[in-house]
Design a protein around this motif. Structure first.
Motif, PDB file in Angstrom:
ATOM      1  N   VAL A   1      -0.719 -13.490   8.359  1.00 10.03           N
ATOM      2  CA  VAL A   1      -0.267 -12.123   8.601  1.00 10.03           C
ATOM      3  C   VAL A   1       1.192 -12.037   8.162  1.00 10.03           C
ATOM      4  O   VAL A   1       2.009 -12.866   8.568  1.00 10.03           O
ATOM      5  N   HIS A   2       1.494 -11.043   7.317  1.00 13.12           N
ATOM      6  CA  HIS A   2       2.845 -10.830   6.812  1.00 13.12           C
ATOM      7  C   HIS A   2       3.317  -9.451   7.249  1.00 13.12           C
ATOM      8  O   HIS A   2       2.669  -8.457   6.939  1.00 13.12           O
ATOM      9  N   GLN A   3       4.416  -9.380   7.961  1.00 15.13           N
ATOM     10  CA  GLN A   3       5.028  -8.092   8.285  1.00 15.13           C
ATOM     11  C   GLN A   3       6.039  -7.799   7.197  1.00 15.13           C
ATOM     12  O   GLN A   3       6.978  -8.586   6.991  1.00 15.13           O
ATOM     13  N   ILE A   4       5.826  -6.676   6.488  1.00 19.35           N
ATOM     14  CA  ILE A   4       6.693  -6.372   5.356  1.00 19.35           C
ATOM     15  C   ILE A   4       7.175  -4.921   5.387  1.00 19.35           C
ATOM     16  O   ILE A   4       6.495  -4.037   5.898  1.00 19.35           O
ATOM     17  N   LYS A   5       8.355  -4.732   4.836  1.00 23.62           N
ATOM     18  CA  LYS A   5       8.974  -3.412   4.724  1.00 23.62           C
ATOM     19  C   LYS A   5       8.301  -2.659   3.575  1.00 23.62           C
ATOM     20  O   LYS A   5       8.075  -3.225   2.507  1.00 23.62           O
ATOM     21  N   SER A   6       7.994  -1.392   3.806  1.00 24.73           N
ATOM     22  CA  SER A   6       7.396  -0.548   2.766  1.00 24.73           C
ATOM     23  C   SER A   6       8.151   0.776   2.734  1.00 24.73           C
ATOM     24  O   SER A   6       8.101   1.550   3.690  1.00 24.73           O
ATOM     25  N   TRP A   7       8.866   1.019   1.646  1.00 25.84           N
ATOM     26  CA  TRP A   7       9.616   2.262   1.526  1.00 25.84           C
ATOM     27  C   TRP A   7       8.662   3.443   1.615  1.00 25.84           C
ATOM     28  O   TRP A   7       7.526   3.390   1.137  1.00 25.84           O
ATOM     29  N   SER A   8       9.138   4.527   2.196  1.00 23.14           N
ATOM     30  CA  SER A   8       8.321   5.724   2.428  1.00 23.14           C
ATOM     31  C   SER A   8       7.611   6.211   1.171  1.00 23.14           C
ATOM     32  O   SER A   8       6.437   6.591   1.230  1.00 23.14           O
ATOM     33  N   LYS A   9       8.277   6.180   0.008  1.00 22.69           N
ATOM     34  CA  LYS A   9       7.657   6.690  -1.218  1.00 22.69           C
ATOM     35  C   LYS A   9       6.458   5.842  -1.660  1.00 22.69           C
ATOM     36  O   LYS A   9       5.640   6.310  -2.433  1.00 22.69           O
ATOM     37  N   PHE A  10       6.341   4.622  -1.166  1.00 26.45           N
ATOM     38  CA  PHE A  10       5.178   3.782  -1.445  1.00 26.45           C
ATOM     39  C   PHE A  10       4.210   3.776  -0.263  1.00 26.45           C
ATOM     40  O   PHE A  10       2.995   3.762  -0.443  1.00 26.45           O
ATOM     41  N   PHE A  11       4.748   3.762   0.940  1.00 24.80           N
ATOM     42  CA  PHE A  11       3.939   3.690   2.155  1.00 24.80           C
ATOM     43  C   PHE A  11       3.026   4.911   2.304  1.00 24.80           C
ATOM     44  O   PHE A  11       1.831   4.777   2.567  1.00 24.80           O
ATOM     45  N   ARG A  12       3.583   6.094   2.147  1.00 22.98           N
ATOM     46  CA  ARG A  12       2.806   7.319   2.388  1.00 22.98           C
ATOM     47  C   ARG A  12       1.597   7.456   1.474  1.00 22.98           C
ATOM     48  O   ARG A  12       0.507   7.799   1.945  1.00 22.98           O
ATOM     49  N   PRO A  13       1.695   7.161   0.160  1.00 19.43           N
ATOM     50  CA  PRO A  13       0.485   7.203  -0.668  1.00 19.43           C
ATOM     51  C   PRO A  13      -0.547   6.138  -0.284  1.00 19.43           C
ATOM     52  O   PRO A  13      -1.749   6.349  -0.445  1.00 19.43           O
ATOM     53  N   ILE A  14      -0.084   5.012   0.257  1.00 16.01           N
ATOM     54  CA  ILE A  14      -1.034   3.980   0.698  1.00 16.01           C
ATOM     55  C   ILE A  14      -1.854   4.499   1.865  1.00 16.01           C
ATOM     56  O   ILE A  14      -3.085   4.422   1.844  1.00 16.01           O
ATOM     57  N   VAL A  15      -1.210   5.051   2.886  1.00 10.39           N
ATOM     58  CA  VAL A  15      -1.960   5.520   4.054  1.00 10.39           C
ATOM     59  C   VAL A  15      -2.785   6.764   3.735  1.00 10.39           C
ATOM     60  O   VAL A  15      -3.782   7.027   4.397  1.00 10.39           O
ATOM     61  N   ALA A  16      -2.393   7.519   2.692  1.00 15.98           N
ATOM     62  CA  ALA A  16      -3.161   8.700   2.282  1.00 15.98           C
ATOM     63  C   ALA A  16      -4.348   8.319   1.401  1.00 15.98           C
ATOM     64  O   ALA A  16      -5.149   9.180   1.049  1.00 15.98           O
ATOM     65  N   GLY A  17      -4.473   7.037   1.040  1.00 11.32           N
ATOM     66  CA  GLY A  17      -5.576   6.589   0.196  1.00 11.32           C
ATOM     67  C   GLY A  17      -5.360   6.846  -1.283  1.00 11.32           C
ATOM     68  O   GLY A  17      -6.287   6.729  -2.083  1.00 11.32           O
ATOM     69  N   GLU A  18      -4.128   7.183  -1.682  1.00  9.69           N
ATOM     70  CA  GLU A  18      -3.813   7.491  -3.077  1.00  9.69           C
ATOM     71  C   GLU A  18      -3.251   6.288  -3.836  1.00  9.69           C
ATOM     72  O   GLU A  18      -3.086   6.355  -5.051  1.00  9.69           O
ATOM     73  N   ARG A  19      -2.959   5.228  -3.144  1.00 11.97           N
ATOM     74  CA  ARG A  19      -2.383   4.018  -3.751  1.00 11.97           C
ATOM     75  C   ARG A  19      -3.041   2.817  -3.092  1.00 11.97           C
ATOM     76  O   ARG A  19      -3.153   2.763  -1.868  1.00 11.97           O
ATOM     77  N   SER A  20      -3.453   1.854  -3.897  1.00 17.94           N
ATOM     78  CA  SER A  20      -4.163   0.696  -3.337  1.00 17.94           C
ATOM     79  C   SER A  20      -3.593  -0.632  -3.836  1.00 17.94           C
ATOM     80  O   SER A  20      -4.309  -1.618  -3.963  1.00 17.94           O
ATOM     81  N   HIS A  21      -2.298  -0.643  -4.124  1.00 12.58           N
ATOM     82  CA  HIS A  21      -1.676  -1.886  -4.575  1.00 12.58           C
ATOM     83  C   HIS A  21      -0.216  -1.946  -4.141  1.00 12.58           C
ATOM     84  O   HIS A  21       0.379  -0.938  -3.795  1.00 12.58           O
ATOM     85  N   GLU A  22       0.301  -3.148  -4.169  1.00 11.95           N
ATOM     86  CA  GLU A  22       1.707  -3.414  -3.869  1.00 11.95           C
ATOM     87  C   GLU A  22       2.227  -4.379  -4.927  1.00 11.95           C
ATOM     88  O   GLU A  22       1.600  -5.407  -5.192  1.00 11.95           O
ATOM     89  N   LEU A  23       3.348  -4.065  -5.525  1.00 11.68           N
ATOM     90  CA  LEU A  23       4.063  -4.997  -6.396  1.00 11.68           C
ATOM     91  C   LEU A  23       5.114  -5.662  -5.520  1.00 11.68           C
ATOM     92  O   LEU A  23       5.972  -4.983  -4.948  1.00 11.68           O
ATOM     93  N   ARG A  24       5.022  -6.964  -5.365  1.00 14.68           N
ATOM     94  CA  ARG A  24       5.913  -7.684  -4.439  1.00 14.68           C
ATOM     95  C   ARG A  24       6.489  -8.922  -5.115  1.00 14.68           C
ATOM     96  O   ARG A  24       5.849  -9.531  -5.980  1.00 14.68           O
ATOM     97  N   ARG A  25       7.657  -9.308  -4.652  1.00 16.09           N
ATOM     98  CA  ARG A  25       8.174 -10.640  -4.985  1.00 16.09           C
ATOM     99  C   ARG A  25       7.280 -11.610  -4.216  1.00 16.09           C
ATOM    100  O   ARG A  25       7.046 -11.434  -3.028  1.00 16.09           O
ATOM    101  N   ASN A  26       6.775 -12.626  -4.889  1.00 18.90           N
ATOM    102  CA  ASN A  26       5.857 -13.552  -4.214  1.00 18.90           C
ATOM    103  C   ASN A  26       6.641 -14.684  -3.546  1.00 18.90           C
ATOM    104  O   ASN A  26       6.484 -15.854  -3.859  1.00 18.90           O
ATOM    105  N   ASP A  27       7.461 -14.290  -2.587  1.00 18.40           N
ATOM    106  CA  ASP A  27       8.274 -15.258  -1.859  1.00 18.40           C
ATOM    107  C   ASP A  27       7.590 -15.707  -0.567  1.00 18.40           C
ATOM    108  O   ASP A  27       8.176 -16.433   0.231  1.00 18.40           O
ATOM    109  N   ARG A  28       6.335 -15.266  -0.371  1.00 15.27           N
ATOM    110  CA  ARG A  28       5.592 -15.623   0.848  1.00 15.27           C
ATOM    111  C   ARG A  28       4.283 -16.326   0.535  1.00 15.27           C
ATOM    112  O   ARG A  28       3.463 -16.514   1.420  1.00 15.27           O
TER     113      ARG A  28
END
Length: 107
Positions: A5-32
């Motif tokens: 389980v990873h707790q990560i910060k998600s800026w509003s401009k990315f978070f809101r489309p995810i919860v609305a079902g309009e975005r289904s991916h995250e581009l992340r630094r793979n530091d975890r």
């Protein structure tokens, strides 16, 4: 391997489309060392206010693209140290309030 389980910060401009079902991916630094099956707790962060909003969602990593796991087109399309995580939202909450993420009955 156990799913992490990873707790990560998600800026509003990315978070809101995810919860609305309009975005289904995250581009992340793979530091975890993300892996398929890992759980992400995305916590909405407002960069203008400089604080978390209290909204969060839980998502499972369903697929991953990185230099180690390239897509079919090219193994050079993604900078080293970054990954694209395909995700599926499994739970949402407006305020964690120390209670954790509420899971819908179907999950």
């Amino acid at each position: 391997m156990n799913n992490r389980v990873h707790q990560i910060k998600s800026w509003s401009k990315f978070f809101r489309p995810i919860v609305a079902g309009e975005r289904s991916h995250e581009l992340r630094r793979n530091d975890r060392d993300y892996q398929v099956g890992d759980i992400l707790i995305l916590r909405e962060y407002d960069p203008e206010a400089g604080d978390y909003t209290g909204s969060a969602c839980e998502a499972v990593v369903t697929s991953m693209t990185s230099q180690e796991r390239p897509c079919a087109v090219s193994d050079e399309g993604l900078n080293a140290g970054f990954c694209i995580l395909s995700i599926r939202v499994t739970a949402m909450t407006e305020d964690l309030g120390g209670r954790g993420v509420r899971r819908p009955a179907s999950v």
